[in-house]
Design an enzyme around this catalytic site. Structure first.
Site, mmCIF file in Angstrom:
data_model
loop_
_atom_site.group_PDB
_atom_site.id
_atom_site.type_symbol
_atom_site.label_atom_id
_atom_site.label_comp_id
_atom_site.label_asym_id
_atom_site.label_seq_id
_atom_site.Cartn_x
_atom_site.Cartn_y
_atom_site.Cartn_z
ATOM 1 N N ASP A 476 1.268 -2.883 5.618
ATOM 2 C CA ASP A 476 0.935 -3.999 6.144
ATOM 3 C C ASP A 476 1.785 -4.420 7.036
ATOM 4 O O ASP A 476 2.953 -4.526 7.074
ATOM 5 C CB ASP A 476 1.009 -4.893 4.850
ATOM 6 C CG ASP A 476 0.488 -6.405 5.228
ATOM 7 O OD1 ASP A 476 -0.674 -6.596 5.019
ATOM 8 O OD2 ASP A 476 1.341 -7.342 5.343
ATOM 9 N N ILE A 477 1.068 -5.151 8.108
ATOM 10 C CA ILE A 477 1.952 -5.766 9.378
ATOM 11 C C ILE A 477 2.532 -6.956 8.903
ATOM 12 O O ILE A 477 1.768 -8.184 8.515
ATOM 13 C CB ILE A 477 1.098 -5.720 10.649
ATOM 14 C CG1 ILE A 477 0.344 -4.322 10.782
ATOM 15 C CG2 ILE A 477 1.649 -6.416 11.844
ATOM 16 C CD1 ILE A 477 -0.582 -4.569 12.046
ATOM 17 N N GLU A 519 -5.019 -6.497 8.156
ATOM 18 C CA GLU A 519 -4.092 -5.891 9.061
ATOM 19 C C GLU A 519 -3.371 -4.841 7.903
ATOM 20 O O GLU A 519 -2.094 -4.420 8.388
ATOM 21 C CB GLU A 519 -2.943 -6.983 9.093
ATOM 22 C CG GLU A 519 -2.194 -7.537 8.217
ATOM 23 C CD GLU A 519 -2.996 -8.909 7.670
ATOM 24 O OE1 GLU A 519 -2.254 -9.550 6.940
ATOM 25 O OE2 GLU A 519 -4.033 -8.864 7.833
#
Length: 607
Positions: A476-477, A519
């Site tokens: 996950d960004i 994301e």
């Protein structure tokens, strides 16, 4: 036997009852009938019974000689009839030489000559068989409509075609009878104006869409199927959802309408094309093989086999690879170590530039190289460019040691076969592209969530037979929403693509990356335990952290949090592994982000 003997008794009885001896002459046609209709055993048995029917004549001494002569002639008739019948049967059973093998010695065997002696047969019968066994437009159209339905998320997709000034339903993804066309409506407007249209509030405005169906229709997108400026019909996708379709869906449907146009065009022109060929049977047999696969390699192999049957010679198929050409298949020539060639300076380069068939009946004094590889004793060459619309897909090349090796009939058949192969190759590429779109994420180009689930299911099925570890990473960004809010969504999309680029460069070729959602990304690590998965995750995390992104005269960096789970340590089912990796990601983000968190560490296990 009883029935046949009763007929003999009837003949003998009538002759004696009416005292008319010449009635016994009926025995002769009766015996001839028996030899033609029954076996030797039946004929001999009845012949042996006839003297008993003539017993009264034998007992009369005055007619003894006459009776014996009558029986001898009757037996002779039976023997002669049996001989003739057997000879006729043997003649009819003798094998017949196929049409394509008749003619001068060497036809289809040692050179490119041979179709001169092929005989014509019923055009109507040949065309009917060809279209019935090979070209199945309804199945192709139905497959395309089903693919279109899945891509644009429609409830149904229908194809209406022009017929006598009105539209009729040609094919539908609905069950038979579920869609009934009516006069007027949106689909008629679409085909009259020759341009796509989208309607999103049909139910509220009570708009006539031009057809009736059992289910509610709230949104509709319609695209005309055009052959040049001539409308062949209209393809329509509908949905019960409001505002279900966008201009992107309309563009997608236009792509399908072009493919539908090609199918309808082929359906219309095939009878006209193939009526002109007396060698339709050969063409039918070879062309039918080209539509049995959606694999380009298999199609080309079938093409070469069919071409060799038409003209036995050295045959090479070059497939276009940008500005170069690769040998995909060949026959009748030594295998080449090098497969990819630049054709500049060769005879083939003329065909590449002109995109026209080229036949040189005598190349013995041709100064430029014929082929991009070494060849000896070439007498003649024929090159057929494989075109689809204006695109050059490849080239089919015939090489013979003989001069004047091909005759006009062979060239015509090869061109028709090549045209069909070009369509099949283009169709195979089209389906491959549709399949690629169905399993990849449109923004990042890696696999989508659905394909990730399918591959995981496949790998877990394989693990039932083979005992080896498998790990999954979910990334996950960090603070991605802030990136979008600060720099805008285009920059956010650039970040997503950049992270995917790092993922693809960091993981191994056997690993499977996919977009998990938003994301978030996932990577399936094949044959990798918990320790190896943590090493890969850390390399990936550091690589992302070292990547620099730019936006409006400034640069910035991003970090990722990674959750890790491993089979069989953390679970033996697909759902368990995904759940554990997701929970590990949650712990990583709660632990300050920019870290890799194995589930075994959270669960107090050792790796």
């Amino acid at each position: 036997m009883e029935f046949l003997f009763s007929l003999l008794m009837l003949i003998a009885g009538l002759a004696q009852a009416f005292a008319v001896p010449w009635l016994r002459m009926v025995y002769f046609p009766f015996i001839v009938f028996l030899t033609a209709s029954y076996g030797l055993k039946t004929v001999v048995s009845l012949l042996l019974l006839i003297p008993f029917l003539e017993l009264s004549n034998f007992m009369n001494g005055e007619k003894l000689i006459e009776g014996i002569t009558f029986i001898v002639f009757l037996a002779s008739t039976a023997v002669l009839s049996l001989f003739l019948v057997n000879k006729i049967k043997k003649t009819n059973k003798s094998p017949r030489t196929p049409l394509w093998q008749r003619g001068a010695e060497g036809d289809f065997k040692g050179g490119m000559g041979g179709l001169d002696e092929i005989k014509s047969f019923s055009d109507e019968k040949g065309i009917s068989h060809y279209l019935g066994s090979m070209f199945k437009p309804d199945e192709e159209i139905e497959e395309l409509l089903m693919v279109a339905k899945n891509i644009v998320f429609a409830d149904s997709v229908n194809l209406f075609v022009s017929s006598g000034g009105s539209l009729r339903l040609r094919c539908s993804t609905e069950e038979s009878g579920g869609t009934i066309p009516s006069d007027g409506g949106l689909i008629n407007i679409c085909i009259k104006e020759k341009k796509p249209l989208i309607s999103s509030d049909i139910g509220e405005k009570k708009i006539d869409i031009g057809y009736l169906k059992n289910d509610k229709v709230s949104s509709l997108v319609a695209v005309p199927v055009m052959d040049g400026n001539f409308p062949l019909g209209v393809v329509v996708a509908d949905s019960a959802r409001f505002h279900a379709f966008s201009t992107a869906d309309s563009d997608t449907l236009q792509m399908f309408s072009k493919q539908l146009m090609r199918i309808l065009r082929r359906e219309r022109v095939y009878p006209q094309i193939y009526r002109s060929y007396t060698t339709l049977k050969v063409l039918n047999e070879e062309s039918s093989k080209l539509l049995t696969s959606l694999d380009v390699d298999v199609i080309v192999q079938s093409l070469i086999e069919g071409a060799y049957r038409i003209a036995a010679s050295g045959i090479v198929f070059f497939i276009a690879k940008g500005k170069e050409f690769e040998i995909l298949h060949q026959t009748g020539l030594p295998p080449q170590e090098k497969k990819v060639f630049n054709l500049k300076g060769t005879l083939l380069d003329i065909v590449v530039k002109n995109k026209e068939p080229f036949y040189l009946s005598d190349v013995r004094n041709y100064r430029a190289p014929i082929m991009p590889f070494k060849t000896d004793n070439i007498g003649s060459v024929f090159v057929l460019p494989m075109l689809y619309e204006k695109d050059l897909l490849g080239m089919l090349t015939f090489i013979s040691e003989k001069t004047d090796a091909l005759n006009p009939y062979q060239i015509e058949i090869i061109e028709v076969l090549g045209n069909q192969a070009s369509t099949s190759i283009a169709n195979a590429r089209f389906h491959a592209e549709i399949e690629r779109l169905a399993i990849t994420d449109g923004l990042t180009g890696i696999f989508n969530h659905r394909h990730l689930q399918e591959r995981l299911s496949q790998e877990f099925s394989r693990l039932e037979r083979f005992t080896e570890p498998l790990s999954i990473l979910i990334l996950d960004i960090d603070h991605f929403k802030e990136i979008n809010d600060t720099y805008g969504h285009p920059v956010g999309d650039s970040v997503l693509k950049g992270v995917v680029d790092v993922i693809k460069k960091t993981i191994r070729n056997i690993d499977i990356p996919a977009r998990y959602g938003g994301e978030e990304f996932a990577v399936i690590l094949l044959g990798t335990g918990a320790h190896g998965a943590l090493n890969i995750a850390e390399r990936l995390r550091k690589a992302v952290m070292n990547r620099t992104f730019s936006a409006v005269n400034q640069t910035f960096k991003v970090t990722v949090s990674i959750g890790i789970s491993t089979c069989p340590n953390d679970g033996k089912r697909k759902e368990e592994i995904i759940e554990k990796a997701d929970k590990a990601l949650y712990h990583a983000k709660n632990s300050g982000r920019n870290c890799s968190m194995p589930w075994c560490k959270i669960n107090g296990q050792t790796s």
